[in-house]
Design a protein around this motif. Structure first.
Motif: not given
Length: 717
Positions: A704-717
Motif C-alpha cells: 500500500h505504501h508502494l502504491m501511494v508512492e507510485l501515484k506521486k510519479h503518475k504524470p498529469n497532463f
C-alpha cells in the motif's frame, strides 16, 4: 216505398211459385193416363230431359229460401194468394199517391223547366261571346307574332349597326393620328414619359395600319405617309439616344453599370426598333456587343494582371513534393507574410466558406499599398466572383433589353463575354502548367462548384459551359500533382534521409497536414476520385513509415518511431476530418496495434531479470534453501534500493521517447500497473512456508505504501 216495392215483388214471386206447384200436383195423375200415348214437347221446360240442370234449380231455391221476406212468410204461415192481393192493392195506392204528389208539384216543375230553358239561353249567349273572344285572341296572337318578328329583325339590324360602328370606331381610332402624338414624337425629348407613351401609341397605330393594309383597307393610304414620317423621326431620336448611352461606356473610369441600368427604363425603345426598323435594331445590338466585349476584355485583362501581383512571392515548385528531402533552399528565409504553405491548410480553407465565398473582390492597388499577399485560391475566388457577378448581370440585361431567351440569349451573351471567358481560360491554363500546389488547385475546384450552384440559383445557365471548361483544366492538374506526391513518397530511400530519430518524420507530418486538408475540403462536396488518390497516397506513406522503422536497430526504437508517427498523423486528421472517416479509422487501428506491441518487456526494462524471476515462482522454489534465501534476499534489497530511481528513469525515458504526452502517460501508467502486479506476485512467493522465516522479509516495502508512492510519479497532463 222501395221496401214496399221489394216486398210486393217477392210476394208476387212466391205466388207464382205456389201456383206452379199446385198445377204440377193437379196434372200429376193425368200425366200417366192412358189418354196420352205420346210425350209432350216442352222444349226448355221439359224437366225430364237430360239437358235440364238440376243443380241450377237447387241454387235458385236455396237463394230464395235465404231471402228475408220469404223466411218471414214461411215462418208466419201467410197465405200467399191473399198476401199477393194485398201487395197489389198497396202498389195501386202508392201509385195514386205518387200521381197526386206529381200533380201538386206541377207548377214547381214547370217553373224549373222555364229556369232551365233560360239558363240554356244564357249559356248559348256566353258560348257566342267566348267564340267571338277566341276569334279576337287568334287575331291578336297573329299580330303579336308579327310584332315579334319585326322586333327580332330590328334587334339584328341594331346589333349589326353596333358591330359595324365598333369596327369602324376601332379602324378610325387606329388610323387617326392625334396632334398630341405628332407633337410628342417631333418635339419631346426621348427621356420624357410622354414621349414613351406616344411612342407606344405610334407603335400600335403602325401595327394596326399594317394589319388593315393586309386586308385591303383603302383608308390606310391616307395616314401611311404621316405614320412613316413619324416613325422615321422616332427611330432617329431613339438611335441617337441609345448609341450615346453605349458610347458613354467607353469613357475612361466610367462605371458602365450605371448607364446600363438606365437603359432598362427605355427597353421599349429597342422593341420599337425591332418591330419597325430591324436594320437599326441590328446596328444598335452589334454596337453594344462590340463595345461591351472590348470593355469586359480590357477590364478583366487589367484586373487579372494586377491581381497576380499580390500573390505570394514564394509558391510551390516542382521540387516541393512530399517525398523530397527537407533542406533549406535559400540562405535567408522569406518573411511569413509572403510565404505560402504547401502541405498545410491553415486558414486557406476559409475561402470556400459562405461568408468569404461571396465577399467583396480584392482591390489590387489597396493590397499593394498594404503590402498584403494572398494565395492563388484567394485570387482565383476574387477573379471568378467578379466574373460571376458581372456575367449574371449581363445575361439578365441581355435577356430583358434585347428581348431574347433560350439559345438566342446564350449566343448573344457569348458574343459579349466570349473573348473575356477565353482569355480567362488561357490564363488559367498557363498558370496551371507551372502550378504544384495541390491544395490551391483543390480549393479552386470547390470554388467553381459553389459558383456554379450560385449561377443556377440566379437562373443564369449561360456560364455552365465555362464552368465545365474550368473544371476540365483543374481536375487533371490536381490529379497529376497528387500522383507526383505519391510517386515521390514511393521513391524515397530512408538511407538517404540522413540521421534518424524516433520523433515523427517530416514526411509523415507533411502527409498528415496534406491529407487532413484535402479530406476536410472534400467532405463538403465529396468526390470519389479524390478519395481513391488519397488512398494511394496513404498506402505509400504507411509503407514509407515501415521502411524508416526498419532502419532502427532495436525493436523498442522501431515501436517508438511507429507509435509517434501514427499518433501524430491520427491527431492531425482528427482535428479536421470526421471521426468516422476511413483515414482516421485506419490510423487508429495501426496506433492501437503498435501500442499493444510495446509490451511489458519493453516497459519493464529498468527491472531487468527480476520480472522473469517473479513471473516464474515455481522455478524459484525448486532451488536449495540457502540459494533460495540468498536469491530472495538479493531481490528484496535490490528492489528496495532501486525502485524509485527506476520509476524516475522510466518516466524520463518515456517522456523523451514519445512526443505525445498522452501516449507517454498511457505507457507510464501501464508500466506502473505492471510493477504493482509483479510486486504483488513477489509477496505471494514470500508467503510460501519455506520463506516465511526469512529475515529479509522485514525489509519488504508495504504494498500500500508502494502504491501511494507510485501515484506521486503518475504524470498529469
Amino acid at each position: 216505398m222501395a221496401a214496399a216495392a221489394t216486398m210486393a215483388a217477392a210476394a208476387r214471386e212466391l205466388v207464382l211459385r205456389a201456383g206452379t206447384s199446385d198445377m204440377e200436383e193437379e196434372e200429376g195423375p193425368l200425366a200417366g193416363g192412358p189418354g196420352f200415348q205420346e210425350p209432350l214437347q216442352l222444349g226448355e221446360l221439359d224437366i225430364t230431359s237430360d239437358e235440364f240442370i238440376l243443380d241450377e234449380v237447387d241454387v235458385h231455391i236455396q237463394a230464395n229460401l235465404e231471402d228475408e221476406l220469404v223466411k218471414e212468410a214461411l215462418k208466419t204461415g201467410v197465405d200467399l194468394r191473399h198476401y199477393s192481393k194485398q201487395v197489389e192493392l198497396e202498389l195501386q195506392q202508392i201509385e195514386q199517391k205518387s200521381i197526386r204528389d206529381y200533380i201538386q208539384e206541377s207548377e214547381n216543375i214547370a217553373s224549373l223547366h222555364n229556369q232551365i230553358t233560360a239558363c240554356d239561353a244564357v249559356l248559348e249567349r256566353m258560348e257566342q261571346m267566348l267564340g267571338a273572344f277566341q276569334s279576337d285572341l287568334s287575331s291578336i296572337s297573329s299580330e303579336i307574332r308579327t310584332l315579334q318578328e319585326q322586333s327580332g329583325a330590328m334587334n339584328i339590324r341594331l346589333r349589326n349597326r353596333q358591330a359595324v360602328r365598333g369596327k369602324l370606331g376601332e379602324l378610325v381610332d387606329g388610323l387617326v393620328v392625334p396632334s398630341a402624338l405628332v407633337t410628342a414624337i417631333l418635339e419631346a425629348p426621348v427621356t420624357e414619359s410622354r414621349f414613351l407613351e406616344q411612342l407606344q401609341e405610334l407603335d400600335a397605330k403602325a401595327a394596326a395600319v399594317r394589319e388593315q393594309e393586309a386586308r385591303g383597307t383603302a383608308a390606310c393610304a391616307d395616314v401611311r405617309g404621316v405614320l412613316d414620317r413619324l416613325r422615321v423621326k422616332a427611330v432617329t431620336k431613339i438611335r441617337e439616344f441609345i448609341l450615346q448611352k453605349i458610347y458613354s461606356f467607353r469613357k475612361p473610369m466610367t462605371n458602365y453599370q450605371i448607364p446600363q441600368t438606365a437603359l432598362l427604363k427605355y427597353r421599349f425603345f429597342y422593341q420599337f426598333l425591332l418591330g419597325n426598323e430591324r436594320a437599326t435594331a441590328k446596328e444598335i445590338r452589334d454596337e453594344y456587343v462590340e463595345t461591351l466585349s472590348k470593355i469586359y476584355l480590357s477590364y478583366y485583362r487589367s484586373y487579372l494582371g494586377r491581381l497576380m501581383k499580390v500573390q505570394y512571392e514564394e509558391v510551390a515548385e516542382k521540387d516541393d513534393l512530399m517525398g523530397v528531402e527537407d533542406t533549406a533552399k535559400k540562405d535567408i528565409l522569406p518573411s511569413l507574410r509572403s510565404r505560402n504553405t504547401i502541405f498545410t491548410l491553415g486558414t486557406r480553407g476559409s475561402v470556400i466558406s459562405p461568408t468569404e465565398l461571396e465577399a467583396p473582390i480584392l482591390v489590387p492597388h489597396t493590397a499593394q499599398r498594404g503590402e498584403q499577399r494572398y494565395p492563388f485560391e484567394a485570387l482565383f475566388r476574387s477573379q471568378h466572383y467578379a466574373l460571376l457577378d458581372n456575367s449574371c448581370r449581363e445575361y439578365l440585361f441581355i435577356r430583358e433589353f434585347f428581348v431574347v431567351s433560350g439559345p438566342a440569349a446564350h449566343d448573344l451573351f457569348h458574343a459579349v463575354m466570349g473573348r473575356t471567358l477565353s482569355m480567362t481560360l488561357k490564363h488559367l491554363e498557363s498558370y496551371l502548367t507551372d502550378c504544384y500546389d495541390a491544395i490551391a488547385v483543390f480549393l479552386c475546384i470547390h470554388i467553381v462548384l459553389r459558383f456554379r450552384n450560385i449561377a443556377a440559383k440566379r437562373d443564369v445557365p449561360a456560364l455552365d459551359r465555362y464552368w465545365e471548361q474550368v473544371l476540365a483544366l483543374l481536375w487533371p492538374r490536381f490529379e497529376l500533382i497528387l500522383e507526383m506526391n505519391v510517386q515521390s513518397v514511393r521513391s524515397t530511400d530512408p538511407q538517404r534521409l540522413g540521421g534518424l530519430d524516433t520523433r515523427p518524420h517530416y514526411i509523415t507530418r507533411r502527409y498528415a497536414e496534406f491529407s487532413s486538408a484535402l479530406v476536410s475540403i472534400n467532405q463538403t462536396i465529396p468526390n470519389e476520385r479524390t478519395m481513391q488518390l488519397l488512398g494511394q497516397l496513404q498506402v505509400e506513406v504507411e509503407n514509407f513509415v515501415l521502411r524508416v522503422a526498419a532502419e532502427f536497430s532495436s525493436r523498442k526504437e522501431q515501436l517508438v518511431f511507429l507509435i509517434n508517427n501514427y499518433d501524430m498523423m491520427l491527431g492531425v486528421l482528427m482535428e479536421r476530418a470526421a471521426d468516422d472517416s476511413k483515414e482516421v479509422e485506419s490510423f487508429q487501428q495501426l496506433l492501437n496495434a503498435r501500442t499493444q506491441g510495446f509490451d511489458g518487456k519493453d516497459r519493464a526494462v529498468p527491472w531487468g531479470e527480476r520480472s522473469a524471476v517473479v513471473s516464474q515462482p515455481d522455478a524459484l522454489l525448486t532451488l536449495p534453501f540457502l540459494l533460495l534465501s540468498a536469491r530472495v534476499t538479493q531481490l528484496i534489497r535490490g528492489f528496495g534500493s532501486s525502485w524509485k530511481s527506476s520509476v524516475e528513469s522510466l518516466s524520463q525515458d518515456v517522456m523523451r521517447s514519445f512526443t505525445n504526452f498522452r501516449n507517454g502517460t498511457s505507457i507510464i501508467q501501464g508500466a506502473l500497473t505492471q510493477l504493482i502486479q509483479l510486486y504483488h506476485r513477489f509477496h505471494r512467493v514470500l508467503s510460501q512456508p519455506q520463506l516465511r522465516a526469512l529475515p529479509a522479509r522485514a525489509e519488504l516495502i508495504n504494498i500500500h505504501h508502494l502504491m501511494v508512492e507510485l501515484k506521486k510519479h503518475k504524470p498529469n497532463f
